[in-house]
Structure formats: C-alpha cells, structure tokens
Design an enzyme around this catalytic site. Structure first.
Site, mmCIF file in Angstrom:
data_model
loop_
_atom_site.group_PDB
_atom_site.id
_atom_site.type_symbol
_atom_site.label_atom_id
_atom_site.label_comp_id
_atom_site.label_asym_id
_atom_site.label_seq_id
_atom_site.Cartn_x
_atom_site.Cartn_y
_atom_site.Cartn_z
ATOM 1 C CG HIS A 67 34.891 -15.712 -8.837
ATOM 2 N ND1 HIS A 67 35.230 -17.032 -8.679
ATOM 3 C CD2 HIS A 67 33.636 -15.576 -8.372
ATOM 4 C CE1 HIS A 67 34.221 -17.666 -8.128
ATOM 5 N NE2 HIS A 67 33.241 -16.811 -7.928
ATOM 6 C CG ASP A 72 33.977 -41.616 -0.929
ATOM 7 O OD1 ASP A 72 33.636 -40.437 -0.748
ATOM 8 O OD2 ASP A 72 33.726 -42.527 -0.120
ATOM 9 C CD GLU A 115 34.204 -22.160 -6.723
ATOM 10 O OE1 GLU A 115 34.040 -23.060 -5.874
ATOM 11 O OE2 GLU A 115 35.059 -21.257 -6.611
ATOM 12 C CE LYS A 134 35.508 -23.868 -2.014
ATOM 13 N NZ LYS A 134 35.298 -23.266 -3.319
#
Ligand code: MEV
Length: 452
Positions: A388, A291, A85, A275
């Site tokens: 962004h 993991d 991202e 998130k």
C-alpha cells in the site's frame, strides 16, 4: 455575502460560479482557475457533463485504470476500474495474473429477479383486502401493458405481484410486493413506472369496492435484490498456492481460510473485509456507468441477511483443494442510463466486449473476489502496508510537488526502503537541499517545502 440564495438553479453556469466563488472563497481567482482547469475544452462534451446533473460548476475527475489478465469462464478480460485509491488496480492485476495460471475464475448467474413495492395503509378488514386483491390482480398487469409491452417482447416484464400484510410491524401497513425481469437494463425507470401505475390502479379499484380507507404512501423499487444473485469462484490444489513465498501452500491456505472465517463471525472485521471486496466492485460498477450507491446498499444488506453482518466471501480446503468463492446481489445494466451517454462508459463496455447485464454481473463479481483475494493474501503474509505504501509513495511525492527527477530518484530509493510518510518527506527534503548532488535538476519554482 449572504450564504442563502433563491432562484439559484435559474442562474447561468458562470453566474453560479461567480456566486459560489464570491461567497465562499478567499482567493477567488485561484478557486475560479481550479474550477476552469477541470472543464473540457470540447464544448459538446462539457455540455453533456453539465446536463448529467443540476448546478454543474465543473467536472470531478477520477482516474480510469485497467487491470488485465482476467480469465473468466475461459475468456480473457481487461477490467476498467474508476477509482482514486492507490493499490486497488495493482492488487486486481496481481490477483488476475495469479489465477490466470491456476484455471481462472468460474462464475454463474443464479437469478436476475428485481423487486419493487407499493407501500400503502388500509384501515379496513384485512380479509376484505385480500379478497379484493385476488379479484383485481390481473388489472395491474393490464393497466401496466403500455409500460411493459416492449420489455415483454424482449422476454422480460412483471413476474408477479403479491399483497403483503405488514400490520404486525406497523399499524394498517400493507404492500404490493412486485418482482420484475428487466433483462439488460438495470430497470429502475421501468420498475418505478410500473409501480406508480399499480398505485393508480389500486387507488381507483379500492375507491369503487373497499369499505375502509386505502392510502398509498409511496411506490419505489428496492435496492435489496437477494434474488438477483451472481457467484464467482476460484480453486486450485493447495500446493499450487505459493508463489515464490517463504510459507508453504498449506500454511498459506490455512491462514487464508482462518482470515475469511474471522470475517464470517466478527462484524467489525466483516465490514472491512467487505469494503475490500467493494473496492473492486465499485470501481468496475462506476466505470461501466452503473449506480454504485444502489449496489453498495444492496450488497451490505445481503451481508446482513442472517441478522448479523458477515463476510460476503467464503473459503475452504477440502481433499487438498483450496476453494474461495462469493455470492452477492448485483442489479446491473448495460443498456439505458449512463451506458449510452457517457463516452467513457461506452468505451469501458466495449473494452469488456459489450457484455449483457448477466455477463457484467459475473465480471463485476470477479473484480470483487479478486480484490478480496489480493487483500487477504497481503494481510495474511506481508501485511497490507508494504504494498500500500509503495503505491502511496507517488501520492506523497505529488503532495509535495516533486518534479520528474525527484520522483525517479525516490522511487528507485524506496524500492528497497520502507515507505512511510515521514521517511519520504525527509528523503525529499534531503534531496532538495543537496540537489545538484543527488538530483540532476534543480527544483522548479512550484516546489513547496515539505512539512510533516
Ligand atoms: C483497504 O481499502 C481495503 C482493506 O482494508 C480490505 C481488507 O482489510 O480486507 C485492505
């Protein structure tokens, strides 16, 4: 061609590729070329990757970026981040630099206990089962000795085993709920081996003593580790919070705290807020060979520990001091698993100074807090899209196969203009139609015409 196949796992790598390409792709040569493009020419390295999983047909790359300038408990770190991202690494670097000038991050490990359970049913008297468990409890430890011996030498092992009566939730359902200290290992194999031994002991002893039927359903570690907790924090005087911004430190702090409070009370926002935290956490977890699915599952369960999904981070202003912190469960390892196998994981761990699992927990928590700080800082001031889309500009240019010169011209242009998908495409189209005027190089053959 049939889409069903038997004995697939027995085929060679090239036979597997031939099958998938012949079965699913129209342009077979192109599909093969792409798959091959991502193979490593170093055969040994490729074989290592082939053998991580089953049916490998190529490698799937993610960029590995680094975010420097993290000051954690007085020591400097550069974070390795594996993530696709755009803007995550840039945001982490920005937050690191911001807090570097304000005392850095303070972290501590609260606890390191991991959990595993043997789930079983028993249709006899629960009092008998409890008495039986008390009588045979030491056997679980004795029987597991061959598995725990080495871990114990290093100071870890089984902490405790409890019998839990869950018959109120489900008829005849009980658990052996065991806790473990696995030191620098994530411990999944160690815990699962212990649990399977507990199940064997349980069945054997029950068959000798108990009247009712005891049936083991499964033995498995839990990825919910609320007692494997780490805390990360930043703080500074409110007036030190502004950095060349038009709003005052107090105004920024108030808005920031409000944004965190919204995530504390509103699950829709909390999920997105968390998130953003996981953007930082997953990237370092992945880079260090841990993991990330286990981490994600455990962290989100922890975010719901009160019964309502909520923010993992918290903020306050007290006596003129802004404080922003987070506590979260992170069961991480720095030995075993991929950590000793994957060359890039080894490199990432060396970059971090070969941390212990406890140190890695603190580093990863900081990556999460920094990411959350950066996101909230943008959201409550400029809005997220400005930064962004600037980072996304390169993705759009690559999508339309812009050459180096076009990239250079348009990056310069969009330093002062608002980036949007259509604005970039339009600018690229104009540049291409006027090349020779705006662009020093003609577009190459590979150029696609932008289509919005
Ligand atoms: C995007 O990947 C993450 C954010 O949505 C996080 C947030 O809203 O806090 C920007």
């Amino acid at each position: 061609m049939s889409k069903t196949i038997t004995g697939f796992s027995k085929l060679s790598k090239s036979q597997k590729i031939n099958w998938v390409v012949d079965t699913y792709f129209t342009n077979k040569e192109d599909a093969k070329r792409i798959l091959k493009q991502y193979w490593n020419t170093n055969e040994k390295l490729q074989q290592l990757h082939d053998e991580f999983i089953e049916n490998t047909i190529t490698n799937y790359y993610l960029p590995l970026g680094i975010a420097p300038n993290f000051l954690i408990n007085g020591a400097m770190y550069t974070m390795p981040m594996a993530i696709e991202e755009s803007s995550v690494v840039a945001a982490a670097s920005k937050a690191a630099k911001f807090w570097l000038d304000r005392g850095g991050f303070k972290t501590s490990v609260i606890s390191t206990t991991k959990v595993g359970q043997v789930h079983f049913t028993y249709n006899g008297n629960s009092g008998d089962l409890e008495l039986f468990f008390k009588q045979i409890k030491t056997r679980f430890f004795q029987d597991a000795k061959p598995i725990t011996k080495n871990m114990e030498k290093r100071g870890g092992g089984i902490i405790d085993i409890e019998l839990k009566n869950k018959t109120n939730a489900l008829k005849n359902y009980y658990q052996l709920h065991a806790t473990f200290e696995t030191l620098d290992a994530m411990g999944a194999n160690f815990i699962n081996s212990c649990l399977e031994q507990f199940a064997t002991t349980l069945k054997r002893e029950a068959s000798l003593v108990l009247k009712g039927d005891l049936d083991v359903v499964m033995s498995i570690l839990s990825n919910y580790v609320p007692e494997c907790l780490v805390r990360a924090e930043v703080s500074c005087p409110v007036e030190d919070l502004t950095e060349g911004s038009t709003i005052s430190g107090q105004e920024f702090a108030n808005k920031f705290v409000q944004a965190v409070t919204i995530a504390e009370v509103e699950p829709y926002r909390a999920v997105t807020h968390n998130k953003g935290i996981m953007n930082g956490i997953d990237a370092v977890v992945l880079a260090t060979g841990n993991d990330f699915r286990a981490i994600e599952a455990g962290v989100h369960a922890y975010a719901s520990k009160t019964g309502e999904y909520s923010s993992l981070s918290h903020a306050e202003i007290k006596d003129g001091i802004f404080k922003f912190w987070m506590e979260l469960p992170l069961a991480l390892g720095t030995v075993g698993g991929l950590t000793g196998l994957h060359p890039l994981v080894k490199l990432a761990l060396e970059l971090l100074g070969k941390p212990s699992a406890k140190e890695l927990m603190q580093i990863v928590a900081v990556a999460g807090l920094a990411q959350n700080f950066a996101a909230l800082r943008s959201l409550t001031t400029t809005g997220i899209q400005q930064g962004h889309m600037k980072m996304h500009l390169m993705n759009i240019l690559n999508q339309f196969a812009a050459n180096d010169n076009e990239k250079q011209v348009l990056t310069k242009r969009f330093k002062t203009e608002t980036v949007s998908h259509s604005a970039v495409v339009e600018a690229l189209e104009n540049l291409r139609s006027n090349y020779g005027f705006d662009s020093a190089q003609p577009p190459t053959k590979s150029h696609k015409s932008p289509k919005v």
